[in-house]
Design a protein around this motif. Structure first.
Motif, PDB file in Angstrom:
ATOM      1  N   HIS A   1      26.957 -21.749  27.405  1.00 17.95           N
ATOM      2  CA  HIS A   1      27.791 -21.714  28.606  1.00 17.95           C
ATOM      3  C   HIS A   1      29.272 -21.641  28.249  1.00 17.95           C
ATOM      4  O   HIS A   1      30.041 -20.842  28.850  1.00 17.95           O
ATOM      5  CB  HIS A   1      27.512 -22.953  29.446  1.00 17.95           C
ATOM      6  CG  HIS A   1      28.327 -23.024  30.693  1.00 17.95           C
ATOM      7  ND1 HIS A   1      28.112 -22.206  31.794  1.00 17.95           N
ATOM      8  CD2 HIS A   1      29.400 -23.830  31.026  1.00 17.95           C
ATOM      9  CE1 HIS A   1      28.989 -22.484  32.736  1.00 17.95           C
ATOM     10  NE2 HIS A   1      29.783 -23.473  32.300  1.00 17.95           N
ATOM     11  N   ALA A   2      29.712 -22.430  27.275  1.00 17.67           N
ATOM     12  CA  ALA A   2      31.125 -22.436  26.874  1.00 17.67           C
ATOM     13  C   ALA A   2      31.526 -21.083  26.289  1.00 17.67           C
ATOM     14  O   ALA A   2      32.632 -20.570  26.570  1.00 17.67           O
ATOM     15  CB  ALA A   2      31.368 -23.553  25.866  1.00 17.67           C
TER      16      ALA A   2
ATOM     17  N   LYS B   1      19.669 -29.022  25.257  1.00 17.19           N
ATOM     18  CA  LYS B   1      20.806 -29.242  26.153  1.00 17.19           C
ATOM     19  C   LYS B   1      22.119 -28.891  25.459  1.00 17.19           C
ATOM     20  O   LYS B   1      23.011 -28.273  26.062  1.00 17.19           O
ATOM     21  CB  LYS B   1      20.820 -30.693  26.610  1.00 17.19           C
ATOM     22  CG  LYS B   1      19.674 -31.047  27.565  1.00 17.19           C
ATOM     23  CD  LYS B   1      19.743 -32.502  27.990  1.00 17.19           C
ATOM     24  CE  LYS B   1      18.606 -32.836  28.955  1.00 17.19           C
ATOM     25  NZ  LYS B   1      18.628 -34.264  29.380  1.00 17.19           N
ATOM     26  N   GLN B   2      22.262 -29.285  24.204  1.00 17.09           N
ATOM     27  CA  GLN B   2      23.481 -28.940  23.454  1.00 17.09           C
ATOM     28  C   GLN B   2      23.620 -27.430  23.321  1.00 17.09           C
ATOM     29  O   GLN B   2      24.738 -26.886  23.469  1.00 17.09           O
ATOM     30  CB  GLN B   2      23.432 -29.588  22.073  1.00 17.09           C
ATOM     31  CG  GLN B   2      23.508 -31.115  22.093  1.00 17.09           C
ATOM     32  CD  GLN B   2      23.387 -31.719  20.710  1.00 17.09           C
ATOM     33  OE1 GLN B   2      23.213 -31.011  19.719  1.00 17.09           O
ATOM     34  NE2 GLN B   2      23.466 -33.045  20.627  1.00 17.09           N
TER      35      GLN B   2
ATOM     36  N   TYR C   1      16.086 -21.360  29.158  1.00 14.77           N
ATOM     37  CA  TYR C   1      16.041 -22.809  29.356  1.00 14.77           C
ATOM     38  C   TYR C   1      14.902 -23.201  30.306  1.00 14.77           C
ATOM     39  O   TYR C   1      14.266 -24.259  30.139  1.00 14.77           O
ATOM     40  CB  TYR C   1      17.382 -23.289  29.909  1.00 14.77           C
ATOM     41  CG  TYR C   1      17.562 -24.782  29.814  1.00 14.77           C
ATOM     42  CD1 TYR C   1      17.800 -25.393  28.587  1.00 14.77           C
ATOM     43  CD2 TYR C   1      17.475 -25.580  30.943  1.00 14.77           C
ATOM     44  CE1 TYR C   1      17.952 -26.766  28.488  1.00 14.77           C
ATOM     45  CE2 TYR C   1      17.629 -26.962  30.859  1.00 14.77           C
ATOM     46  CZ  TYR C   1      17.875 -27.543  29.628  1.00 14.77           C
ATOM     47  OH  TYR C   1      18.013 -28.915  29.531  1.00 14.77           O
TER      48      TYR C   1
ATOM     49  N   THR D   1      27.930 -19.565  18.080  1.00 15.66           N
ATOM     50  CA  THR D   1      26.974 -19.843  19.160  1.00 15.66           C
ATOM     51  C   THR D   1      25.649 -19.127  18.927  1.00 15.66           C
ATOM     52  O   THR D   1      24.565 -19.710  19.099  1.00 15.66           O
ATOM     53  CB  THR D   1      27.573 -19.406  20.507  1.00 15.66           C
ATOM     54  OG1 THR D   1      28.801 -20.120  20.731  1.00 15.66           O
ATOM     55  CG2 THR D   1      26.603 -19.704  21.643  1.00 15.66           C
TER      56      THR D   1
ATOM     57  N   ARG E   1      22.377 -25.130  25.319  1.00  9.02           N
ATOM     58  CA  ARG E   1      22.712 -24.561  26.627  1.00  9.02           C
ATOM     59  C   ARG E   1      24.197 -24.734  26.913  1.00  9.02           C
ATOM     60  O   ARG E   1      24.858 -23.792  27.405  1.00  9.02           O
ATOM     61  CB  ARG E   1      21.890 -25.246  27.709  1.00  9.02           C
ATOM     62  CG  ARG E   1      22.134 -24.698  29.107  1.00  9.02           C
ATOM     63  CD  ARG E   1      21.440 -25.513  30.160  1.00  9.02           C
ATOM     64  NE  ARG E   1      21.891 -26.903  30.157  1.00  9.02           N
ATOM     65  CZ  ARG E   1      21.471 -27.838  31.007  1.00  9.02           C
ATOM     66  NH1 ARG E   1      20.560 -27.519  31.921  1.00  9.02           N
ATOM     67  NH2 ARG E   1      21.927 -29.069  30.945  1.00  9.02           N
ATOM     68  N   ASP E   2      24.745 -25.885  26.588  1.00 11.14           N
ATOM     69  CA  ASP E   2      26.178 -26.118  26.808  1.00 11.14           C
ATOM     70  C   ASP E   2      27.023 -25.200  25.940  1.00 11.14           C
ATOM     71  O   ASP E   2      28.063 -24.673  26.390  1.00 11.14           O
ATOM     72  CB  ASP E   2      26.529 -27.584  26.521  1.00 11.14           C
ATOM     73  CG  ASP E   2      25.873 -28.539  27.504  1.00 11.14           C
ATOM     74  OD1 ASP E   2      25.474 -28.078  28.611  1.00 11.14           O
ATOM     75  OD2 ASP E   2      25.738 -29.744  27.181  1.00 11.14           O
TER      76      ASP E   2
ATOM     77  N   GLN F   1      31.898 -18.554  28.983  1.00  7.05           N
ATOM     78  CA  GLN F   1      33.142 -18.821  29.713  1.00  7.05           C
ATOM     79  C   GLN F   1      34.336 -18.239  28.980  1.00  7.05           C
ATOM     80  O   GLN F   1      35.278 -17.720  29.599  1.00  7.05           O
ATOM     81  CB  GLN F   1      33.315 -20.336  29.904  1.00  7.05           C
ATOM     82  CG  GLN F   1      32.370 -20.953  30.922  1.00  7.05           C
ATOM     83  CD  GLN F   1      32.622 -20.425  32.322  1.00  7.05           C
ATOM     84  OE1 GLN F   1      33.766 -20.252  32.764  1.00  7.05           O
ATOM     85  NE2 GLN F   1      31.514 -20.145  33.045  1.00  7.05           N
TER      86      GLN F   1
END
Length: 450
Positions: free
Chosen positions: A229-230, A222-223, A200, A259, A225-226, A233
């Motif tokens: 991240h999810a 941005k989408q 990023y 993903t 990256r989110d 997690q």
């Protein structure tokens, strides 16, 4: 100018090679993507998950077909023999690995290890291909950082998440999270987070340097990256922190696959944009190069035209000078040349003209002198004729004189002869006289005696 054009056309060739090489890189990335998916499906199948086993052959077929397309693109981009041989080694490694997986001759752990080694070799190949086609040396910040984030950072992130997918799917399929497996997933999770940050960050540099790229990719980045991240997690919650396996392996596999696939989809969009930008750069470079070539041709044409005019401005007076010299050499001193300008040729023509004029004066003087010489020669000839006549007359007189002299000589000789005779007679008379004197003396004496 010529070195500049050489550099310009070299830049055009490099840009076109980067465009073609970018397509090959895109297919290599798809090979890596299918290899990662096949690794996860193989780990699940070899751990006893038949649902994932049924999905594996289709991915293997797609992987083989994509490898064939890479072969074609490497030939199209005229990759070096070393690069093509290196790719052939990767294909051979896959040809050895796939039967071992499909025949279930490998354990899940061995399959994951061999897949990971194969994917690592594919990464090395992609890195070498980037160097060969010039993408890793791009001087433009935007395209350089976009190629780095898309072809390096994003691929490392996808590979790390692919390893997490394969190992996590195997543990969940076995229904047990071992301490070693938990520690391995925790290390992979940390590596994935670092890879995500690097991806990023470098992507942000590319977007900050080019407004067009930013408009196309910023929201999608941005989408993505989110989503990453999810997904990370989820792995932390269900594999690192969970006391035991409770999540269905298919859910874990599909979540990571979505993903990773979305990462590849974003990457494909970025690589497509990169190819578009590189194509625009190649077009601009080509236009610039051909524009410079056109200017060069125009300049050369103008230079040739000026040179022709210049040569004519030189050769025409030179031809006139040569013609004048030939005319003078042939004896024609009446040729007239209109001399213009003040350059060296004009000065030469003026000198030749002055020489011609002076030669004309000299010739005129010589001609006048020749007429005088001819008149004097005529008079001399007439005098010579008179002299010859007089000489002949004198010669005749001399002949007569010579004849008279001969007669005179003869008379003189005759007179001399007569003189000798007279002398002889005189001597005789003298002798007679002497004798007569003696006789007279004797008579006298006689008379005296008488």
């Amino acid at each position: 100018t010529v070195p500049y054009l050489q550099r310009a056309f070299a830049d055009v060739a490099l840009a076109e090679r980067q465009v073609q090489g970018g397509r090959a890189m895109g297919e290599v990335n798809r090979v890596i993507q299918f290899s990662q998916i096949h690794r996860g499906l193989s780990a699940g199948m070899l751990s006893g998950n038949e649902a994932l086993a049924q999905r594996r052959p289709g991915v293997g077929t797609s992987l083989g077909q994509t490898m064939e397309r890479v072969d074609e693109l490497l030939k199209a981009v005229q990759a070096s023999a070393t690069t093509q041989a290196s790719w052939a080694q990767r294909r051979q490694a896959w040809a050895v690995l796939e039967p071992g997986v499909s025949g279930r001759q490998l354990s899940a752990q061995d399959s994951t290890r061999l897949h990971t080694e194969l994917i690592a070799s594919q990464f090395l190949f992609a890195d070498a291909l980037m160097d060969e086609i010039g993408l890793s040396l791009d001087g433009q910040l935007a395209t350089h950082m976009l190629s780095r984030s898309s072809l390096v950072d994003a691929m490392l992130l996808a590979e790390t998440m692919g390893q997490m997918r394969a190992r996590g799917t195997a543990m969940l399929s076995q229904g047990e999270i071992t301490p070693a497996g938990r520690a391995g997933q925790e290390n992979l999770l940390l590596s994935a987070q670092q890879a995500s940050e690097a991806w990023y960050r470098n992507l942000g540099k590319a977007l900050g340097a080019d407004a067009g790229m930013r408009g196309r990719l910023e929201a999608m980045a941005k989408q993505q990256r989110d989503a990453v991240h999810a997904t990370l997690q989820l792995a932390q919650k269900e594999l690192v922190e969970a006391p035991q396996a409770s999540l269905q392996p298919e859910v874990y596999f599909d979540t990571f696959t979505r993903t990773i696939d979305s990462m590849y989809a974003f990457n494909a969009e970025a690589v497509g944009l990169l190819s578009q930008v590189l194509q625009e750069q190649a077009t601009r470079a080509s236009r610039l190069a051909y524009g410079m070539l056109a200017l060069l041709v125009t300049g050369v044409g103008a230079a040739l035209a000026l040179a022709l005019v210049f040569v004519r401005s030189i050769t025409r007076p030179v031809r006139q000078a040569v013609g004048l010299a030939h005319a003078v050499a042939a004896g024609d001193l009446t040729t007239r040349v209109d001399v213009q300008g003040s350059n060296e040729i004009s000065r030469l023509m003026r000198s030749l003209t002055e020489m011609q004029e002076r030669l004309a004066v000299v010739v005129h003087q010589v001609r006048a002198g020749s007429h005088q010489v001819a008149t004097a020669s005529t008079q001399i000839a007439m005098g010579n004729h008179d002299l010859a006549a007089r000489t002949e007359s004198q010669a005749s007189a001399l002949e007569q004189t010579a004849a008279s002299m001969e007669q005179l000589n003869s008379t003189v000789q005759q007179n001399a002869e007569n003189a000798r005779q007279a002398n002889t007679l005189a001597h005789s008379a003298s002798s007679v006289a002497t004798k007569g004197g003696d006789v007279v003396a004797q008579v006298v004496e006689t008379m005296k005696g008488i």
